[in-house]
Design an enzyme around this catalytic site. Sequence first.
Site, PDB file in Angstrom:
ATOM      1  N   GLY A  18       0.834  -1.194   0.000  1.00  0.00           N
ATOM      2  CA  GLY A  18       0.000   0.000   0.000  1.00  0.00           C
ATOM      3  C   GLY A  18       0.861   1.232   0.000  1.00  0.00           C
ATOM      4  N   GLY A  19       0.247   2.347  -0.299  1.00  0.00           N
ATOM      5  CA  GLY A  19       0.952   3.614  -0.271  1.00  0.00           C
ATOM      6  C   GLY A  19       2.292   3.539  -0.959  1.00  0.00           C
ATOM      7  N   MET A  20       3.341   3.575  -0.171  1.00  0.00           N
ATOM      8  CA  MET A  20       4.701   3.588  -0.700  1.00  0.00           C
ATOM      9  C   MET A  20       5.517   2.387  -0.237  1.00  0.00           C
ATOM     10  SD  MET A  20       4.535   6.294  -2.396  1.00  0.00           S
ATOM     11  CE  MET A  20       5.977   7.235  -2.736  1.00  0.00           C
ATOM     12  N   VAL A  23       5.205  -5.019   2.404  1.00  0.00           N
ATOM     13  CA  VAL A  23       5.661  -5.743   3.598  1.00  0.00           C
ATOM     14  C   VAL A  23       5.823  -7.213   3.243  1.00  0.00           C
ATOM     15  CG1 VAL A  23       5.150  -6.361   5.984  1.00  0.00           C
ATOM     16  CG2 VAL A  23       4.536  -4.087   5.123  1.00  0.00           C
ATOM     17  N   LYS A  38       9.651  -4.127   5.740  1.00  0.00           N
ATOM     18  CA  LYS A  38       8.902  -3.147   4.955  1.00  0.00           C
ATOM     19  C   LYS A  38       9.845  -2.535   3.935  1.00  0.00           C
ATOM     20  CE  LYS A  38       5.673   0.668   5.129  1.00  0.00           C
ATOM     21  NZ  LYS A  38       4.886   1.535   6.016  1.00  0.00           N
ATOM     22  N   ASP A 136      -3.031   7.783  10.565  1.00  0.00           N
ATOM     23  CA  ASP A 136      -3.595   6.880   9.557  1.00  0.00           C
ATOM     24  C   ASP A 136      -4.175   5.630  10.217  1.00  0.00           C
ATOM     25  OD1 ASP A 136      -4.313   6.147   6.957  1.00  0.00           O
ATOM     26  OD2 ASP A 136      -2.395   5.151   6.571  1.00  0.00           O
TER      27      ASP A 136
END
Length: 174
Positions: A18-20, A23, A38, A136
């Site tokens: 997700g995002g940047m 994992v 990560k 978040d």
Amino acid sequence: MSELIAERYRLVEALGEGGMGRVWQARDELLDRDVALKELVLPRGLPQAEIRDLRERAIREARAIARIDHPNVVRIHDVIHDGGSPWIVMELVVGRSLFEAVRDDGAMAPERVAVIGLDMLSALRAAHRAGVLHRDVKPANVLIGDDGRVVLTDFGLAATTGDSGMTSTGIVLG
């Protein structure tokens, strides 16, 4: 044979993205234990200045997590560099996210929801005491371990006391 990161961590399988970041479950071959790694995943075509900023953001995430010592916050072990980018080495929480649990099983019993809510409140209080604002909190960032432990993860958007911030125009986060 699976990929070896920093001559130590053998990638086992991707756990989420997700995002940047992505994992991975990995095997720490030195300490003979499973961990979560990560990986910073950079969009193609970014200017060097933005790449440097995103790499610094990953380090800031690791520092934010490292400031917090609480059973309901994912534990960070280290930050390593491989391929020019930082990788965050964290404890592996075997289980699934709150999002996955509700999606797959439907509504939870009110008692279970209350326990999860209190655990998240405790995690957020610990973060705030350490000067960290998560920014978040959502079901996908709450892990429910197979042992019942509830863990807050993904501090990628976190702000810390004394941090000037890393918000940039044109970069989509989270």
